[in-house]
Design a protein around this motif. Structure first.
Motif, short mmCIF file in Angstrom:
data_model
loop_
_atom_site.label_atom_id
_atom_site.label_comp_id
_atom_site.label_asym_id
_atom_site.label_seq_id
_atom_site.Cartn_x
_atom_site.Cartn_y
_atom_site.Cartn_z
N ALA A 60 0.83 -1.20 0.00
CA ALA A 60 0.00 0.00 0.00
C ALA A 60 0.87 1.25 0.00
N THR B 15 1.13 2.99 -6.10
CA THR B 15 1.38 2.49 -7.44
C THR B 15 0.40 3.05 -8.48
N PHE B 16 0.93 3.39 -9.64
CA PHE B 16 0.09 3.71 -10.80
C PHE B 16 -0.30 2.40 -11.47
N PHE B 17 -1.59 2.19 -11.66
CA PHE B 17 -2.04 0.97 -12.34
C PHE B 17 -2.63 1.31 -13.70
N PHE B 18 -2.63 0.29 -14.55
CA PHE B 18 -3.30 0.46 -15.84
C PHE B 18 -4.67 -0.20 -15.82
N ALA C 77 -7.80 -1.64 -12.79
CA ALA C 77 -8.17 -1.54 -11.39
C ALA C 77 -7.30 -2.50 -10.59
N GLU C 78 -6.91 -2.05 -9.41
CA GLU C 78 -6.05 -2.84 -8.55
C GLU C 78 -6.72 -4.19 -8.27
N LYS D 45 -1.28 -4.47 -15.16
CA LYS D 45 0.04 -3.88 -15.39
C LYS D 45 0.13 -2.61 -14.57
N LEU E 23 3.02 0.86 -13.44
CA LEU E 23 4.30 1.52 -13.67
C LEU E 23 5.21 1.12 -12.51
N TYR F 110 8.04 5.32 -10.85
CA TYR F 110 6.81 6.11 -10.74
C TYR F 110 6.08 5.84 -9.43
N ARG F 111 5.59 6.88 -8.79
CA ARG F 111 4.72 6.74 -7.61
C ARG F 111 3.63 7.80 -7.73
N CYS F 112 2.38 7.42 -7.41
CA CYS F 112 1.34 8.46 -7.54
C CYS F 112 1.29 9.31 -6.29
N ASP F 113 2.23 10.18 -6.21
CA ASP F 113 2.41 11.07 -5.07
C ASP F 113 3.00 12.35 -5.65
N PRO G 164 5.80 12.46 -9.28
CA PRO G 164 5.21 11.17 -9.70
C PRO G 164 6.17 10.34 -10.56
#
Lengths: 785, 358
Positions: free
Chosen positions: B160, B164-167, B169-170, B176, B178, B211-214, B221
């Motif tokens: 958690a 994570t960036f997802f392509f 839905a988790e 896939k 990033l 990559y991190r979605c932050d 990011p």
């Protein structure tokens, strides 16, 4: 996690300063994010008694107070609050005090009346987020005493970042255990007084059907409780540790969780129907959590239910309807063990986090289930009255609490650490709860129930490393390896040498930007959870981000930019995707600043083409540029594909004017990109003897149709001249005065040379005549004067 | 007056007049004309000599000597005047060619490498010199390489924290993402070795975008990491310390003290956060290191046996260390760059400045 030092001291008799404790915690693997000192923060605030209160002569809302601080003279203070009366005791910030909110108390005049300090609210003392009026202290508060000491504010609160493997350290007891072991201090065991149970109170009936996920569930009932606010000391503790007081029972449970690490839950018994069941959720079941969130349960979620409804999402949150409130009189306490992976999965899929789930998913000590239950029952009974039932227990507590046995080789541990492990380290580990027997190399290692994180030899090596101290492990260079021979091309270096500034842009752009250069063919890789619309799709063209960078800089007083970026473009689907390494250039605006030797000039197609050609030649590659009027986003007539060998290696051109305008770029913008992955290695430089015989230079000037390309002309020239031609270049291009409409005058310079002899005038004449003939036949070009 | 005296007087006059003219001559061209006018075939001296024929023969040698003397005197005077003039003319020319040497030179515009690229290149070069092989991997990754194989199963709390960036839905199959770190390259490099029938030793450095979605003042990011690992028989924590010490000192171009703090990462055991002595205050304690004298630079540890197991390497035979570092963070520390966002704003004024410093 916030750890008040005073609370820690109840578990082990620490004597070191807070700074030393913080350093030692770091050494033991607990990151200290900060140290708060609430008491020092209100130094200078003292208990004062209001001995006189009159209205301010010039302001209705202000009061003039005379305050007794136990000193010879009373202090005059102007105060805007209205909740106090003469005789009240209040916190008084004296002149020179600096309050936690940064306010520095000075002697001041308010509407003509001198004020020698300030009476404070809870908020001003940093004890609450907001407050209504002054903090009125109890009548027996000693006048003149420091308020911080009187209120027993914490001397120090450590803010720790507990790593996810150390669920056992998410409590005062857990942290104290590590410190006590390190300092060789005793760890004080929780009180062993057993709560007096009352057989007249029926113990709850519990059925556990999901015993895999809930190996132990205990519950007891307490009747006739009067739920009030918890006592001040308890509330102060919770606040210091970062939790909000809620009501007496909930506070006691939270207190115990922070104290011992065991999360518990309390239900209002009168809201339950029938017996308690621990089971997996049923399809379609709903549940309204304590925080009001409606949760649609998954069949994999572990729940606590009564005969009619779900009353809690196990280990995470209770339901709103069954929670304990001020009106509750009969409660059921739950203390249980839940499987960490189960809690983690539900917490994640349901996006519900609580202090309880944080601990369960990191692993709590099952040995504390009964201890915590006892502590809560005792505290509830002691503080709020009531009769306590015996505890119902479902599951095998003994096997859960049993130590794990691991046998390992000491040599393997030492080889992993690169240092000999002294026997003295064993004593520290034993104080942490491990039991160790050494038989030469063999080590029998017994792991206590609170250490879920230790199960293999590598884990034990970490424990030894912590105890020995990472500082005491030597730094030893390993043997070096030979590396695979490989030629590394630093693609961007050559572009930078050509005068371009390297930029690095985000790999995601907006869908709209993507569409400027790439048609929608379903090959976009779209992010499910982007930061924003502007960063939502993986780029398939390098140009949008370069254009944005150009825009950024042109808006900041640049008159021209030459940018290069090396990076990837991405395309494809879930199952298969491609990542292609690209090099891309952008030029716009002035090529050169005005200088004393040269006037500024705007970039054009041939500037960027020159850059690309220079770059290619540096890699031993030559390219052909073939006009292409159908490249999306680029202007017809000033755009070409770049061929290296037979494959298209890139594209070059002028950005469509409307597109450039979208990026606020008013000058012409030129871009180029090269696919680095399709380029072949390029020719290796090969030695050739220098020419022995002189070369001859000849010029010819023709009139061509404007549609004739120089590429076609030079190709024909090369054929016509044959082997003696060393070089042919367009040295003049003119379509001005004297040149008919639609025509262009091109000057071609030839360099002729023979490897075996000196060329004669006749040789060159012959070659020139051949060129003239071909130009005339093929392009109807006429020779000019 | 006799014929001879008259001739002598003529020559005397001529000499006096000529010498005056020579002295007045302002440039070498005039002087050259005067040489012709007096000493040339049709010059004045020659025309005087024409009168010699009318002289009686006994006077001729006398006047001949006189003429020669005059000729020599004129020639000498001319040479002297020429030499003087040439010096004077050179001086004039030099004066005329005087320039402002402080005007800027004619240069081509200089390009610069992005500071992150410079850091990348410097770091990769250090590891390459130490004997690490260079590897690469995809940025669009799968859950296996980014998490599972690195001992971060789906329910793991650390997962958690990766933002994570997802392509998709988790939780979707085949999702896939990033890559959140360069550690998946570790997995791919080890897999490639095992799949090719090989076995350790393996020593690899992999650099790339992660990559991190932050996204805030201190988070971008997208940023860059360098991943380093070595797997062999008897690789120890002491070896990790050795490599770190060498690398960090080489990168910061001075002997920096390092400190390892026990930490937790799922893919290493033991794990350690690595601090260096604060480079701003020389380890004394300042605002930037919050008075501690230490600055955290990277995470490291001994590769977890589950990671080796995931790629089919026997952890009872082989062991390894691994660490991953943030390129931007080290570049910021080395060059005193205060704000992460500067790297991706790509302001050319910033880039030029950082480019000229190395």
């Amino acid at each position: 996690m916030k750890i008040p030092l005073s609370w820690l001291k109840e578990h082990t008799p620490l004597t070191k300063s807070v700074a030393e404790v913080a350093d030692d915690l770091v050494r033991l693997g607990h990151e200290v994010e900060g140290i708060e000192t609430p008491r020092a923060g209100v130094k200078g605030v003292r208990v004062g008694q209001i001995v006189e209160m009159v209205s301010h002569p010039d302001a209705d809302k202000l009061k003039l107070l005379k305050i007794d601080l136990g000193d010879v003279e009373h202090l005059g203070i102007v105060c805007g609050a209205s909740n106090m009366v003469e005789g009240d005791k209040v916190p008084v910030a004296t002149v020179g005090t600096c309050l936690p909110n940064g306010l520095k108390i000075k002697k001041g005049k308010i509407r003509g009346e001198v004020s020698f300090g300030m009476c404070c609210s809870e908020a001003e003392l940093g004890l609450a987020e907001d407050a209504d009026g002054l903090l009125i202290l109890p009548k027996d508060a000693p006048v003149g005493e420091e308020v911080g000491e009187y209120l027993e504010l914490e001397e120090a609160v450590l803010d720790l970042d507990i790593t996810p493997n150390r669920g056992d350290c998410m409590s005062m007891r857990g942290i104290a255990r590590d410190l006590a072991a390190d300092y060789a201090l005793p760890l004080i065991e929780p009180g062993d007084e057993v709560v007096t149970t009352d057989d007249s109170v029926a113990a709850p009936t519990v059925a556990v059907t999901a015993s895999e996920d809930c190996p132990l569930y205990t519950a007891c009932r307490i009747e006739h409780v009067k739920v009030t606010d918890s006592p001040d000391w308890l509330q102060a503790r919770l606040i210091a540790a970062g939790l909000r007081p809620i009501n007496g029972v909930v506070d006691v449970i939270n207190y115990t969780m922070l104290d011992l690490g065991q999360p518990m839950h309390a239900f209002d018994a009168d809201t339950l129907d029938g017996e308690i069941e621990v089971r997996l959720a049923k399809a379609g079941e709903q549940f309204i959590a304590l925080d009001g969130k409606e949760v649609a349960l998954h069949v994999s979620d572990l729940v606590i239910a009564d005969s009619k409804k779900v009353i809690a999402l196990a280990g995470i949150m209770g339901s709103q309807a069954t929670g304990v409130t001020e009106r509750t009189s009969n409660i059921i306490l739950e203390s249980a063990a839940f499987k960490p992976a189960k809690i983690s999965t539900t917490r994640r899929t349901q996006a519900l986090v609580s202090d309880s789930s944080m601990r369960f998913e990191r692993g709590v000590d099952p040995a504390m289930i009964a201890v915590a239950m006892d502590q809560v029952a005792q505290m509830v009974e002691g503080l709020f009255g009531g009769k306590v039932s015996v505890t119902t227990s479902v599951g095998d507590a003994d096997s859960l609490i049993k130590d794990k046995q691991i046998q390992v080789s000491m040599k393997r541990i030492e080889s992993r650490l690169g240092v000999a492990v002294p026997e003295s380290a064993d004593a520290v580990l034993e104080r942490m709860g491990f039991a160790i027997e050494r038989h030469d190399d063999r080590l029998n290692f017994s792991v206590p129930s609170h250490r879920h994180d230790v199960s293999i030899v590598e884990d034990i090596s970490e424990e030894y490393a912590r105890v020995i101290g990472f500082d005491n492990i030597p730094a030893v260079m390993p043997s070096l390896l030979t590396i695979t021979p490989r030629k590394l091309y630093k693609a961007v270096d050559a572009a930078v040498a050509g005068g371009f500034i390297q930029v690095i842009n985000y790999a995601f752009i907006s869908v709209d930007e993507q569409r400027l250069f790439v048609a929608d063919d379903g090959e976009d890789l779209v992010l499910f959870n982007p930061i924003s619309e502007a960063m939502s799709v993986m780029r398939r063209s390098m140009f949008p981000s370069l254009l944005n960078t150009a825009k950024y800089n042109m808006n900041r007083q640049q008159t021209g930019v030459s940018l290069v970026e090396q990076g990837r473009v991405y395309a494809g689907h879930m199952r298969e995707h491609t990542e292609t390494n690209m090099l891309a250039w952008l030029m716009t605006g002035d090529v050169q600043q005005d200088s004393w030797f040269e006037k500024t000039r705007k970039a054009d197609f041939f500037d960027i083409k020159g850059a690309v050609e220079l770059w290619l030649s540096g890699r031993g590659l030559t390219a052909r540029f073939m006009a292409d009027d159908n490249v999306q986003g680029l202007q017809a007539g000033q755009t070409a594909n770049i061929f290296v060998g037979k494959s298209v290696a890139g594209v070059i051109g002028k950005v469509d004017g409307d597109v450039a305008k979208q990026f606020d770029l008013s000058d012409d913008v030129f871009v180029a990109s090269i696919n680095l992955d399709v380029l072949h290695a390029g020719k290796k430089a090969k030695f050739q003897p220098l020419p022995e015989f002189p070369s001859i230079e000849r010029d010819l000037v023709f009139l061509f149709d404007k549609s004739t390309t120089s590429d076609a002309i030079l190709q024909s020239v090369r054929k016509a001249c044959g082997q003696q031609l060393v070089d042919a270049q367009i040295f003049d291009w003119y379509d001005g005065k004297g040149v008919p409409e639609g025509k262009v005058s091109l000057g071609i310079r030839f360099v002729l040379q023979d490897v075996k002899r000196t060329l004669t005038q006749e040789d060159s004449d012959k070659a020139m005549q051949a060129v003239i003939d071909v130009m005339s036949q093929k392009f109807q070009a006429e020779l000019r004067g | 007056m006799s014929e001879i005296d008259s001739l002598k007087a003529q020559l005397q006059d001529l000499q006096t007049k000529a010498l005056a003219l020579f002295a007045d001559a302002s440039d070498s061209k005039v002087l050259q004309e005067l040489r012709v006018a007096y000493l040339g075939k049709k010059g004045e001296l020659t025309s005087v000599l024409k009168g010699v024929g009318k002289l009686p023969p006994e006077d001729r040698p006398v006047i001949g000597q006189f003429v020669n003397a005059t000729k020599t005197a004129l020639a000498e005077a001319l040479d002297k005047a020429e030499a003087l003039l040439s010096v004077k003319e050179k001086e004039l020319r030099i004066e005329a060619e005087r320039i402002d040497v402080t005007l800027s030179g004619r240069t081509a515009t200089q390009g610069v490498l992005h500071p992150v690229q410079q850091g990348f290149d410097e770091m990769t070069a250090i590891f390459s010199h130490m004997g690490f092989d260079i590897a690469e991997g995809p940025e669009v990754e799968d859950e296996f390489h980014n998490f599972d194989a690195l001992n971060i199963p789906a329910e793991h709390p650390a997962r958690a924290s990766h933002d994570t960036f997802f392509f998709h839905a988790e939780g979707d199959e085949e999702a896939k993402l990033l890559r959140t770190h360069t550690s998946p390259v570790q997995i791919r490099a080890m897999q490639a070795c095992v799949d090719a029938g090989g076995e350790p030793p393996l020593a690899v450095v992999a650099a790339g975008r992660v990559y991190r979605c932050d996204y805030d003042v201190t988070h971008s990011p997208m940023f860059h990491q360098v991943e380093v690992f070595k797997v062999d028989k008897d690789v120890s924590l002491a070896n990790l310390k050795g490599v770190l010490q060498h690398f960090l000192s080489a990168y910061f171009e001075k002997d920096v003290p390092i400190r390892l703090r026990p930490h937790y990462f799922p893919f290493t055991e033991p794990s350690a956060e690595v601090d260096i002595g604060c480079v701003f205050c020389n380890h004394k304690g300042c605002r930037i290191c919050k008075g501690s004298g230490w600055i955290e630079v990277l995470g490291s540890g001994m590769i977890h046996p589950n990671v080796l197991k995931a790629v089919g390497i026997d952890s009872t035979v082989y062991s390894g260390f691994a660490f991953g570092l943030g390129v931007e963070r080290l570049v910021m520390l080395k060059h005193g760059i205060p704000d992460l966002r500067l790297f991706f704003e790509n302001d050319v004024r910033f880039l030029r400045r950082m480019g000229s410093s190395t």
